[in-house]
Design a protein around this motif. Structure first.
Motif, mmCIF file in Angstrom:
data_model
loop_
_atom_site.group_PDB
_atom_site.id
_atom_site.type_symbol
_atom_site.label_atom_id
_atom_site.label_comp_id
_atom_site.label_asym_id
_atom_site.label_seq_id
_atom_site.Cartn_x
_atom_site.Cartn_y
_atom_site.Cartn_z
ATOM 1 N N MET A 67 0.848 -1.184 0.000
ATOM 2 C CA MET A 67 0.000 0.000 0.000
ATOM 3 C C MET A 67 0.882 1.231 0.000
ATOM 4 N N SER A 68 0.672 2.104 -0.951
ATOM 5 C CA SER A 68 1.456 3.323 -1.039
ATOM 6 C C SER A 68 0.973 4.334 -0.024
ATOM 7 N N GLY A 97 -0.165 7.053 -0.677
ATOM 8 C CA GLY A 97 -1.382 7.627 -1.213
ATOM 9 C C GLY A 97 -2.598 6.740 -1.083
ATOM 10 N N GLY A 98 -2.393 5.506 -0.628
ATOM 11 C CA GLY A 98 -3.512 4.620 -0.393
ATOM 12 C C GLY A 98 -3.767 3.575 -1.460
ATOM 13 N N SER A 99 -3.019 3.624 -2.550
ATOM 14 C CA SER A 99 -3.211 2.614 -3.581
ATOM 15 C C SER A 99 -2.645 1.277 -3.112
ATOM 16 N N THR A 100 -3.272 0.204 -3.537
ATOM 17 C CA THR A 100 -2.875 -1.128 -3.095
ATOM 18 C C THR A 100 -2.477 -2.000 -4.266
ATOM 19 N N ASN A 101 -1.676 -2.982 -3.961
ATOM 20 C CA ASN A 101 -1.235 -3.945 -4.947
ATOM 21 C C ASN A 101 -1.190 -5.309 -4.280
#
Length: 115
Positions: free
Chosen positions: A51-52, A54-58
Motif C-alpha cells: 500500500m502506497s 497515497g492509499g493505492s494497493t497492490n
C-alpha cells in the motif's frame, strides 16, 4: 530507521482466516509504501500486498480477492486480513517499509495452513 514488529501468525485450517498486525515505531505515512511479504522454505521472498502512502494497493495474483491490506496511520499499524486460507499460503510473513531505495523489515511471523 523504522522498527517493525509482526504479530498474529499461527496455525489455521484451510478455509479459515487470520489477521496479521505490524506495529511500526515511526510514522508509516513517512514511507513510500508499506507491505507484506512472505517466504516459504526453499522459495523466494515474494510480495503479498502493498500500500502506497497515497492509499493505492497492490496484491499478488495468488491472494487477490482473499487478502486485504489496511493501515491505521494514527496508531502506526499495518494489517493483513487473510481469508479463505490455503495450504499454499503457509510461509513466514514479513512486514516491510519502503523509503525510496531503502527497506526495513520485521522479524517475521509464521503462518501455517493445514489441509
Amino acid at each position: 530507521q523504522v522498527q517493525l514488529v509482526e504479530s498474529g501468525g499461527g496455525l489455521v485450517q484451510a478455509g479459515g482466516s487470520l489477521t496479521l498486525s505490524c506495529a511500526a515505531s515511526g510514522s508509516i505515512s513517512s514511507y513510500n509504501a508499506m507491505g507484506w511479504y512472505r517466504q516459504a522454505p526453499g522459495k523466494q521472498r515474494e510480495l503479498v500486498a502493498s500500500m502506497s502512502s497515497g492509499g493505492s494497493t497492490n496484491y499478488a495474483n495468488s491472494v487477490k480477492g482473499r487478502f486485504i491490506i489496511s493501515r491505521d496511520n494514527a496508531k502506526n499499524m499495518v494489517y493483513l486480513q487473510m481469508n479463505s486460507l490455503k495450504p499454499e499460503d503457509t510461509a513466514v510473513y514479513y512486514c516491510n517499509a519502503q523509503f525510496f531505495g531503502l527497506n526495513s523489515w520485521g522479524q517475521g511471523t509464521q503462518v501455517t495452513v493445514s489441509s
